[in-house]
Write a protein that holds these residues in place. Structure first.
Motif, mmCIF file in Angstrom:
data_model
loop_
_atom_site.group_PDB
_atom_site.id
_atom_site.type_symbol
_atom_site.label_atom_id
_atom_site.label_comp_id
_atom_site.label_asym_id
_atom_site.label_seq_id
_atom_site.Cartn_x
_atom_site.Cartn_y
_atom_site.Cartn_z
ATOM 1 N N ILE A 1 -20.595 7.142 -36.046
ATOM 2 C CA ILE A 1 -20.589 6.503 -34.723
ATOM 3 C C ILE A 1 -22.046 6.352 -34.302
ATOM 4 O O ILE A 1 -22.764 7.337 -34.135
ATOM 5 N N CYS A 2 -22.474 5.109 -34.148
ATOM 6 C CA CYS A 2 -23.885 4.837 -33.868
ATOM 7 C C CYS A 2 -24.053 4.128 -32.519
ATOM 8 O O CYS A 2 -23.440 3.088 -32.276
ATOM 9 N N LYS B 1 -17.999 10.727 -43.981
ATOM 10 C CA LYS B 1 -17.931 10.994 -42.558
ATOM 11 C C LYS B 1 -17.677 9.693 -41.787
ATOM 12 O O LYS B 1 -18.076 8.614 -42.229
ATOM 13 N N LEU C 1 -22.529 11.542 -35.356
ATOM 14 C CA LEU C 1 -22.924 10.806 -34.158
ATOM 15 C C LEU C 1 -24.430 10.600 -34.198
ATOM 16 O O LEU C 1 -25.198 11.555 -34.329
ATOM 17 N N LYS D 1 -13.227 14.447 -33.770
ATOM 18 C CA LYS D 1 -13.376 15.784 -34.358
ATOM 19 C C LYS D 1 -12.186 16.671 -34.007
ATOM 20 O O LYS D 1 -11.672 17.414 -34.849
ATOM 21 N N TYR E 1 -16.705 10.704 -30.461
ATOM 22 C CA TYR E 1 -17.097 11.712 -31.445
ATOM 23 C C TYR E 1 -16.288 13.001 -31.242
ATOM 24 O O TYR E 1 -15.704 13.554 -32.189
ATOM 25 N N ASN E 2 -16.239 13.476 -30.021
ATOM 26 C CA ASN E 2 -15.510 14.706 -29.720
ATOM 27 C C ASN E 2 -14.004 14.546 -29.937
ATOM 28 O O ASN E 2 -13.325 15.469 -30.412
ATOM 29 N N CYS F 1 -17.431 13.865 -38.742
ATOM 30 C CA CYS F 1 -18.035 12.768 -37.986
ATOM 31 C C CYS F 1 -19.546 12.937 -37.907
ATOM 32 O O CYS F 1 -20.069 14.051 -37.961
ATOM 33 N N ALA G 1 -19.687 6.948 -26.783
ATOM 34 C CA ALA G 1 -19.936 7.368 -28.159
ATOM 35 C C ALA G 1 -19.696 8.869 -28.299
ATOM 36 O O ALA G 1 -19.078 9.332 -29.268
ATOM 37 N N GLU G 2 -20.163 9.633 -27.323
ATOM 38 C CA GLU G 2 -19.970 11.088 -27.341
ATOM 39 C C GLU G 2 -18.496 11.450 -27.166
ATOM 40 O O GLU G 2 -17.985 12.360 -27.836
#
Length: 198
Positions: free
Chosen positions: A87-88, A84, A34, A25, A21-22, A32, A17-18
Motif C-alpha cells: 500500500i503506497c 506482501k 505500508l 493485517k 493497512y491495519n 502488508c 492508507a493507514e
C-alpha cells in the motif's frame, strides 16, 4: 498486490492508507507493506526540505522525486518477492499530475516513469482544493510552496485526466460531509470488486 493512493495534499489518502493497512493485517492476516513517497530515505528527505523552503526549477524537483522513487522501488520489489500486499501513499502519478500542473510536458513525465513497476490498482482521492487547504492550514508545520488553490485545481484536473488514460484507476469522491469510516468502506468495496484480497 500493489495498491496506490493518490490525490492532492489534504485529501485524506494518508489516513486511509493507514486504515487499510491495519484492516488487512487484522482481517486477512496477510503480510502488508505500508509505504509512501517522498520516502524518508536521504533523497526523499532532501526533496521534502527543498519543497518546504522555496520554489525550484520544476525539472529539477520532478527528477529528484524520480531519483527517490528509483531507490524506493527496490523496497517495493522486495516486498513483492515476499508476497506482501503493498500500500503506497503517492507514486508516479503524483509526479505526472504535479509536474504537468507545473508546466512540464506530460508525455515526458509519463515516458520517464515507465521504468517503474505499474500498480495493480490506484485510487485517486478527489477533493475540492479549498476544503483540502482548510485541512492543511489546521495542521502544524510549514506549508509547501505549491499548496495554493489555483495550482491544486490544475493538479486535480491532471489527476482526472490520468484516470481516463490508465487502467485500474478509480476516482473516489471525498467532497462534502463524507466521513472517514464511509470512505474506508468505499475503498473496501473497490477492492472486493477488483482485487482478490478482501
Amino acid at each position: 498486490m500493489f495498491i496506490v493512493f493518490e490525490g492532492i495534499d489534504g485529501s485524506g489518502k494518508t489516513t486511509q492508507a493507514e486504515l487499510l493497512y491495519n484492516y488487512l493485517k487484522a482481517k486477512t492476516r496477510k503480510k502488508c507493506f505500508l509505504t509512501r513517497e517522498p520516502t524518508d530515505n536521504k533523497i526523499g528527505l532532501f526533496v521534502k526540505s527543498l519543497i518546504k523552503k522555496q520554489e525550484i526549477n520544476p525539472d529539477t524537483v520532478e527528477l529528484l522525486f524520480m531519483a527517490d522513487r528509483a531507490e524506493h522501488v527496490r523496497e517495493i520489489k522486495q516486498a513483492a518477492k515476499e508476497k506482501k500486499i503493498i500500500i503506497c501513499d503517492r507514486y508516479y502519478f503524483s509526479t505526472i499530475a504535479y509536474g504537468s500542473a507545473l508546466g512540464l510536458k506530460t508525455e515526458w513525465l509519463e515516458n520517464t516513469n515507465k521504468i517503474f513497476p505499474e500498480p495493480d490498482l490506484t485510487i485517486i482521492f478527489d477533493i475540492d482544493p479549498k476544503a483540502a487547504l482548510k485541512r492543511i492550514n489546521s495542521r502544524k508545520g510549514n506549508k509547501q510552496y505549491f499548496e495554493k488553490t489555483e495550482f491544486l485545481n490544475k493538479v486535480r484536473k491532471e489527476y482526472k485526466s490520468l484516470s481516463k488514460k490508465y487502467n485500474n484507476i478509480f476516482i473516489l469522491n471525498c467532497n462534502g460531509n463524507i466521513t472517514i469510516p464511509e470512505i474506508h468502506k468505499q475503498i473496501l468495496n473497490i477492492l472486493k470488486s477488483n482485487a482478490p484480497i478482501v
